[in-house]
Design a protein around this motif. Structure first.
Motif, PDB file in Angstrom:
ATOM      1  N   ARG A 270      45.205  47.036  68.332  1.00 34.64           N
ATOM      2  CA  ARG A 270      45.630  46.081  67.306  1.00 34.64           C
ATOM      3  C   ARG A 270      44.392  45.672  66.531  1.00 34.64           C
ATOM      4  O   ARG A 270      43.418  45.225  67.102  1.00 34.64           O
ATOM      5  CB  ARG A 270      46.334  44.895  67.938  1.00 34.64           C
TER       6      ARG A 270
ATOM      7  N   LEU B 204      51.808  54.526  68.260  1.00 35.43           N
ATOM      8  CA  LEU B 204      52.071  54.380  69.694  1.00 35.43           C
ATOM      9  C   LEU B 204      53.412  53.716  69.931  1.00 35.43           C
ATOM     10  O   LEU B 204      54.079  53.968  70.919  1.00 35.43           O
ATOM     11  CB  LEU B 204      50.964  53.562  70.340  1.00 35.43           C
TER      12      LEU B 204
ATOM     13  N   GLY C 129      48.371  51.320  67.514  1.00 38.59           N
ATOM     14  CA  GLY C 129      49.492  50.431  67.822  1.00 38.59           C
ATOM     15  C   GLY C 129      49.824  49.546  66.636  1.00 38.59           C
ATOM     16  O   GLY C 129      50.713  48.721  66.701  1.00 38.59           O
ATOM     17  N   THR C 130      49.085  49.682  65.555  1.00 42.93           N
ATOM     18  CA  THR C 130      49.347  48.897  64.344  1.00 42.93           C
ATOM     19  C   THR C 130      49.908  49.828  63.282  1.00 42.93           C
ATOM     20  O   THR C 130      49.249  50.785  62.893  1.00 42.93           O
ATOM     21  CB  THR C 130      48.028  48.294  63.803  1.00 42.93           C
TER      22      THR C 130
END
Lengths: 552, 119
Positions: free
Chosen positions: B68, B114, B95-96
């Motif tokens: 993140r 992800l 993940g962003t």
């Protein structure tokens, strides 16, 4: 003669240990070690459990107390040691259970189900986290027939009460009674009373009498908000009056790791310390568990969490692995345009409104955004399902919003869709399942959060399409579990349809974080996991529609 | 292993579920996977005075890992990597969610989400 630092006596009614005349520095040490004793207590009293006997025995190696109960204390220590050894023995792969009594002729639980039952009684308390479709219901019934004290209270989600009673009758000699309504009445004789999460609150007074000596929580994640809800308070009472507590769920954690604390409070309170201790040591005062793998390993080692998956030797079910495909689908600009203005107004309020108004608007915006995302891609989703049905006999279609179902209903009319959502009555749901499995309905629209525990679709369907996404990864898993369970002979494919706009990208980011929390705690120490992703069937279908040859 | 292309690598990475709680755990899992598939790679390769890319596969394909992180900073970093002609492809494992152009300075970009992998 050894020096003593105080006196220890065993009292009656109920049995308890009384510690008196402690020297001040020993009293301080004592209260530090026995956190259950209030720091300000003048009289120190402990209930007479084997755990407390063992702890007292250990404490007295450092600070001897004057007493005449050496034999009682060592007996307690020995029982604890035997119990731990017995637990290890049950968990060995070569453990051979005896024939399960209390099961009807021709029906026997599997070995791994008896293992769960034996462990529950041994502990006594267990969070059974077996993966979906391994027969947690039977494991729980087996615990009841093989020694858990009766009568038992079984707390289930409202739509599953009938299914539980049916299973109990089909497999065992247990007499069951389904509790009706929230107003207590004279209960008929039974071995197991089936409550619903929605009606236990009304029965608080009856529960308080200590009638139920065993409690089983089906889909125990219902209690993940802890004692903050009315049902949580009543469940807490139920657990504390029962001798044996068992929780069943394949998905104990829906969102962040801290939920495991709440769930464990109903199964084995104190295992994770008190709330502050847990938050400090495991979570760094946040919602996420810092090291989910360590927590998962701890719960297993303690013997209070048992989880098997189909990959375990003890289970080795004959099911092909899950196939996951995800497609980015287009979205309908028209639908997006309509709500655009409303959005702008809401967004302005979020940014510039008063504290209260901004909060309200933010929640509304989130809900509207999800609805809009669902609506905007609804046509694409329906088209996808239509395409899939050229090859597949039946499709389970998961969604959330009524408006989205309406669009799907219209577009898929020629497949006679039926619904399984929060709106249908239990009878209506049963009828719809009947039409989907044996009748002319080729599509069943299921609400993302309505399907837990639903059984009987697996022989008829092996494709599930997610037309809307949920904020929790485990909700998707629950829906897939409706198809991927014993009785399924084909490979199940989960089709996730998402868009590049609206709320989907944000939801997916969040799903990644949440999935990792629960993966660490329930299946610790796995680095990466390779999914099976075979989308060749859909590609072939698409080629056929466009009149092209494969490979073009 | 001359058949590794940014496309084929991206496709394989999209089929993995990996930890996202910390960047370190994610890097370890990725390293474990690269080892298990016998893919040649280097870790922490220097790309400029203040940048080191997380993985360099087959000498020319860069993989940057971000759990993140602010979107704009991610983008600036990718931009710096793409200066010069070292890379034939750059894969962002993250993940962003962020929208990426197809390429920067002629280097093709690929996004492995992800969150999408966790489905």
């Amino acid at each position: 003669m050894t020096i003593t630092y105080g006196n220890l006596n065993l009292g009656e009614n109920p049995p308890h240990w009384r510690i008196t005349d402690l020297q001040p520095h020993v009293a301080i040490a004592f209260k530090r070690l026995f956190t259950k004793v209030p720091k300000t207590a003048q009289k120190i009293v402990l209930t007479d459990t084997d755990e407390n006997r063992a702890d007292l025995h250990w404490f007295m190696q450092r600070y001897p107390l004057k007493h005449t109960h050496e034999a009682d204390l060592t007996a307690g220590v020995e029982r604890i040691t035997t119990k731990a050894a017995e637990r290890e023995r049950i968990l060995m792969p070569d453990w051979k259970p005896a024939t399960a009594s209390g099961f009807v002729e021709g029906r026997q639980p599997y070995g791994y189900q008896q293992q769960a039952a034996a462990l529950t009684i041994q502990n006594p308390n267990l969070l059974l986290g077996d993966d979906l479709g391994l027969g947690k219901t039977i494991s729980a019934l087996c615990a009841l027939t093989s020694g858990a004290p009766l009568p038992a209270a079984i707390v289930v989600q409202p739509h599953l009460a009938g299914q539980w009673a049916d299973r109990a009758e089909e497999f065992t000699n247990l007499r069951t009674h389904i509790i009706k309504g929230t107003k207590p009445y004279d209960l008929p004789m039974a071995d197991a009373y089936v409550f619903k999460y929605s009606n236990i609150v009304g029965w608080t007074d009856v529960i308080n009498t200590g009638l139920f000596r065993t409690v089983i929580y089906d889909e125990v994640q219902e209690l993940r908000t802890g004692r903050g809800t009315a049902k949580g308070v009543t469940a807490d009472l139920l657990s504390s009056t029962a001798d044996v507590s068992m929780g069943l769920t394949a998905t104990p954690i829906y969102n962040y790791g801290d939920e495991i604390f709440n769930v464990m409070q109903f199964i084995e309170p104190g295992l994770l310390g008190d709330r502050d201790e847990f938050m400090r040591e495991w979570c760094d005062w946040g919602k996420t568990v810092k090291n989910p793998d360590a927590l998962g390993t701890y719960l297993r080692d303690k013997g209070y969490f048992l989880r098997r998956t189909e990959f375990d030797e003890t289970v080795s079910a004959q099911m092909p692995p899950l196939n996951t495909v995800d497609w980015e689908v287009g979205w309908n600009e028209g639908a997006a345009q309509d709500a655009e203005d409303l959005f702008k107004t809401l967004a302005m309020t979020v940014l510039e409104g008063s504290f209260v108004k901004a909060g309200q608007a933010a929640r509304e915006l989130d809900m509207k955004m999800r609805l809009l995302t669902g609506v905007a891609k609804a046509d694409s989703v329906a088209a996808y399902v239509d395409l899939l049905l050229r090859d597949s006999p039946r499709v389970l279609l998961a969604g959330w919003h009524r408006d989205v179902y309406d669009i799907w209903n219209r577009a898929l009319q020629h497949h006679n869709p039926v619904m399984y959502t929060g709106t249908e009555s239990p009878a209506g749901k049963r009828r719809n399942v009947e039409r989907f499995t044996k009748g002319d309905a080729r599509v069943m629209m299921i609400s993302l959060r309505s399907g837990a525990g639903l059984d009987g679709l697996q022989e008829h369907c092996s494709d599930v399409v997610f037309g809307e996404l949920d904020w929790s990864p485990q909700v998707h898993k629950q829906v897939i579990g409706r198809l991927r369970r014993p009785g399924q002979t084909r490979q199940v494919t989960a089709h996730y349809l998402h868009t590049a706009g609206g709320s989907d990208p944000v939801i997916m980011d969040m799903l990644g974080v949440k999935a990792d929390q629960s993966r660490g705690i329930i299946d610790p120490m796995q680095g990466f996991y390779a999914k099976q992703m075979d989308d060749s069937r859909m590609r072939k279908l698409a080629m056929a529609v466009l009149g092209r040859e494969a490979g073009e | 292993m001359s058949d590794i292309t940014p496309q084929s690598l991206t496709h394989k990475l999209r089929g993995l579920r990996m930890p996202v709680t910390t960047e370190l755990a994610l890097q370890d899992a990725l390293e474990e996977w690269l080892n298990s598939t016998g893919t040649p790679f280097e870790r922490e390769v220097r790309m400029g005075p203040k940048d080191r890319i997380d993985f360099m596969v087959a000498d020319t394909i860069g993989i940057e890992v971000k759990t993140r992180y602010p979107r704009r900073q991610i983008y600036r970093q990718l931009e710096r990597y793409c200066e010069g002609d070292r890379l034939t492809g750059l894969i962002l494992v993250t993940g962003t969610y962020l929208g990426l152009p197809d390429q920067i300075h002629g280097v093709p970009l690929f996004l492995v989400s992800l969150g999408r992998g966790a489905l």
